[in-house]
Design an enzyme around this catalytic site. Sequence first.
Site, PDB file in Angstrom:
ATOM      1  N   ARG A  44       0.864  -1.182   0.000  1.00  0.00           N
ATOM      2  CA  ARG A  44       0.000   0.000   0.000  1.00  0.00           C
ATOM      3  C   ARG A  44       0.895   1.224   0.000  1.00  0.00           C
ATOM      4  O   ARG A  44       2.108   1.108   0.135  1.00  0.00           O
ATOM      5  CB  ARG A  44      -1.031  -0.007   1.144  1.00  0.00           C
ATOM      6  CG  ARG A  44      -0.706  -0.682   2.424  1.00  0.00           C
ATOM      7  CD  ARG A  44       0.343  -0.023   3.230  1.00  0.00           C
ATOM      8  NE  ARG A  44       0.126   1.404   3.361  1.00  0.00           N
ATOM      9  CZ  ARG A  44       1.056   2.293   3.602  1.00  0.00           C
ATOM     10  NH1 ARG A  44       2.329   1.911   3.754  1.00  0.00           N
ATOM     11  NH2 ARG A  44       0.802   3.564   3.715  1.00  0.00           N
ATOM     12  N   GLY A  45       0.271   2.404  -0.167  1.00  0.00           N
ATOM     13  CA  GLY A  45       1.048   3.632  -0.357  1.00  0.00           C
ATOM     14  C   GLY A  45       1.208   3.840  -1.855  1.00  0.00           C
ATOM     15  O   GLY A  45       1.617   2.919  -2.574  1.00  0.00           O
ATOM     16  N   ARG A  77      -7.503  -0.912  -6.824  1.00  0.00           N
ATOM     17  CA  ARG A  77      -7.788   0.220  -5.924  1.00  0.00           C
ATOM     18  C   ARG A  77      -7.909   1.470  -6.804  1.00  0.00           C
ATOM     19  O   ARG A  77      -7.077   1.683  -7.679  1.00  0.00           O
ATOM     20  CB  ARG A  77      -6.677   0.429  -4.877  1.00  0.00           C
ATOM     21  CG  ARG A  77      -6.641  -0.647  -3.802  1.00  0.00           C
ATOM     22  CD  ARG A  77      -5.690  -0.278  -2.672  1.00  0.00           C
ATOM     23  NE  ARG A  77      -6.300   0.622  -1.703  1.00  0.00           N
ATOM     24  CZ  ARG A  77      -5.627   1.196  -0.703  1.00  0.00           C
ATOM     25  NH1 ARG A  77      -4.325   0.981  -0.554  1.00  0.00           N
ATOM     26  NH2 ARG A  77      -6.247   1.992   0.149  1.00  0.00           N
ATOM     27  N   GLN A 171      -2.031   2.327   9.832  1.00  0.00           N
ATOM     28  CA  GLN A 171      -0.714   2.392   9.175  1.00  0.00           C
ATOM     29  C   GLN A 171       0.289   3.198  10.002  1.00  0.00           C
ATOM     30  O   GLN A 171       1.483   2.923   9.965  1.00  0.00           O
ATOM     31  CB  GLN A 171      -0.851   3.037   7.781  1.00  0.00           C
ATOM     32  CG  GLN A 171      -1.615   2.205   6.769  1.00  0.00           C
ATOM     33  CD  GLN A 171      -3.073   2.591   6.723  1.00  0.00           C
ATOM     34  OE1 GLN A 171      -3.655   2.992   7.734  1.00  0.00           O
ATOM     35  NE2 GLN A 171      -3.696   2.477   5.572  1.00  0.00           N
ATOM     36  N   ASP A 212      -2.295  10.566  -2.487  1.00  0.00           N
ATOM     37  CA  ASP A 212      -2.657   9.476  -3.417  1.00  0.00           C
ATOM     38  C   ASP A 212      -2.978  10.002  -4.794  1.00  0.00           C
ATOM     39  O   ASP A 212      -2.760   9.341  -5.794  1.00  0.00           O
ATOM     40  CB  ASP A 212      -3.821   8.667  -2.851  1.00  0.00           C
ATOM     41  CG  ASP A 212      -3.286   7.711  -1.808  1.00  0.00           C
ATOM     42  OD1 ASP A 212      -3.093   8.146  -0.659  1.00  0.00           O
ATOM     43  OD2 ASP A 212      -2.982   6.553  -2.164  1.00  0.00           O
ATOM     44  N   ASN A 222      -5.701  12.134   0.137  1.00  0.00           N
ATOM     45  CA  ASN A 222      -4.743  11.337   0.937  1.00  0.00           C
ATOM     46  C   ASN A 222      -5.551  10.611   2.013  1.00  0.00           C
ATOM     47  O   ASN A 222      -6.778  10.769   2.108  1.00  0.00           O
ATOM     48  CB  ASN A 222      -3.661  12.239   1.543  1.00  0.00           C
ATOM     49  CG  ASN A 222      -2.547  11.429   2.187  1.00  0.00           C
ATOM     50  OD1 ASN A 222      -1.978  10.544   1.545  1.00  0.00           O
ATOM     51  ND2 ASN A 222      -2.244  11.686   3.440  1.00  0.00           N
ATOM     52  N   LYS A 223      -4.862   9.832   2.798  1.00  0.00           N
ATOM     53  CA  LYS A 223      -5.505   9.012   3.829  1.00  0.00           C
ATOM     54  C   LYS A 223      -6.562   9.786   4.611  1.00  0.00           C
ATOM     55  O   LYS A 223      -6.340  10.935   4.990  1.00  0.00           O
ATOM     56  CB  LYS A 223      -4.422   8.480   4.773  1.00  0.00           C
ATOM     57  CG  LYS A 223      -4.890   7.599   5.893  1.00  0.00           C
ATOM     58  CD  LYS A 223      -5.770   6.448   5.440  1.00  0.00           C
ATOM     59  CE  LYS A 223      -5.158   5.600   4.351  1.00  0.00           C
ATOM     60  NZ  LYS A 223      -6.168   4.751   3.668  1.00  0.00           N
TER      61      LYS A 223
HETATM   62  O1  MRU Z   1      -4.553   3.121   2.112  1.00  0.00           O
HETATM   63  P1  MRU Z   1      -3.073   3.348   1.971  1.00  0.00           P
HETATM   64  O2  MRU Z   1      -2.286   2.827   3.124  1.00  0.00           O
HETATM   65  O3  MRU Z   1      -2.552   2.860   0.632  1.00  0.00           O
HETATM   66  O4  MRU Z   1      -2.939   4.929   1.976  1.00  0.00           O
HETATM   67  C1  MRU Z   1      -1.675   5.498   1.857  1.00  0.00           C
HETATM   68  C2  MRU Z   1      -1.664   6.973   1.965  1.00  0.00           C
HETATM   69  O5  MRU Z   1      -2.676   7.612   2.137  1.00  0.00           O
HETATM   70  C3  MRU Z   1      -0.336   7.638   1.786  1.00  0.00           C
HETATM   71  O6  MRU Z   1      -0.295   8.841   2.491  1.00  0.00           O
HETATM   72  C4  MRU Z   1      -0.103   7.942   0.296  1.00  0.00           C
HETATM   73  O7  MRU Z   1      -0.356   6.811  -0.498  1.00  0.00           O
HETATM   74  C5  MRU Z   1       1.288   8.402   0.060  1.00  0.00           C
HETATM   75  S1  MRU Z   1       2.479   7.127   0.370  1.00  0.00           S
HETATM   76  C6  MRU Z   1       4.022   7.794   0.101  1.00  0.00           C
END
Ligand code: MRU
Length: 316
Positions: A44-45, A77, A171, A212, A222-223
């Site tokens: 993820r990320g 995703r 996370q 993202d 973003n998250k």
């Molecule tokens: O759901 P995730 O864990 O994939 O979400 C990740 C994030 O929101 C990160 O902040 C983003 O992908 C940047 S990672 C360098």
Amino acid sequence: VPTVEWTGDGVRLIDQTKLPDEETYVTCRSAATVAKAIRNMVVRGAPAIGATAAYGAVLALRERDPEAALAAIRASRPTARDLFWAVDRVTAASDPLEEAHAIARESVDACRRIGHLGAALLKRRPRVITICNTGALATVDYGTALGIVRAAHETGLEPSVLVLETRPRAQGARLTTWELARFGIPFRLLADGAAGRAFQEGLVDVAIAGADRIAANGDTANKVGTYPLALLAREHGVPFYIAAPVSTVDLATPDGAAIVIEERPEAEVTTFAPPGTRAWNPAFDVTPAALITAIITELGVLKPDNLASLRPAMAR
Ligand code: MRU
């Protein structure tokens, strides 16, 4: 610890659903298993998803029905722009595997550059608040927002970090703490709801988050929880930075309203609730450009209303 690595016949991933308890790896040798690993957040990320999808596209192109295999990866995703960008790059390339390797290599270079440019914005002993995990685990290596913390640490700025737990997948609690401990960077873990109190107590000098997908007008997905963090930063006069590679910038999406926000299973939220509790689980939120002090990319530190200046470099 390599987050994403080509093994010759597949892509090897550190299983992020098992961290920090177990350091185990899975190797995906088909597009379908790559898609499943992305969907289930084994990886993820955004940048890590991008590199994994790139290798997944290499596998897809070798399968009997490449179009269906590529479609499965694209459907894994929806929000991280890097996934679609990487699949497009690999499928358009004359040498798909070499292109996937280039994506992975460039990602590491971009992160180091982001780290360097971001650290230059910080004063001594910065107290950073961050959300989710944006470190080596979220990228191919080094990290984006956490890469800035790492660069600050390496250059002797002595950063410390307030790590938001980042419910529901934790996370921050599971992954960011694990990374910071390995680097010997001081940190404290906060329940997400404690962020406001941290600002009121004057414990925060700067907020840095990843992304993202960044729309053309600077609105940033973003998250989930990033938007309230940006609001707090604004209210308390603290700079709020987004750190992300140019691969996350989507100039074809005009603004945040046009970004697809993934909704994940209710069960991720209902862990502590009575059986039968209904939940709503958006995985991301959108921070309006007006709340973002600057966007730190490998090509420079940009005001959110100046992303169009990236267009010539992105066209290359
Ligand atoms: O759901 P995730 O864990 O994939 O979400 C990740 C994030 O929101 C990160 O902040 C983003 O992908 C940047 S990672 C360098």
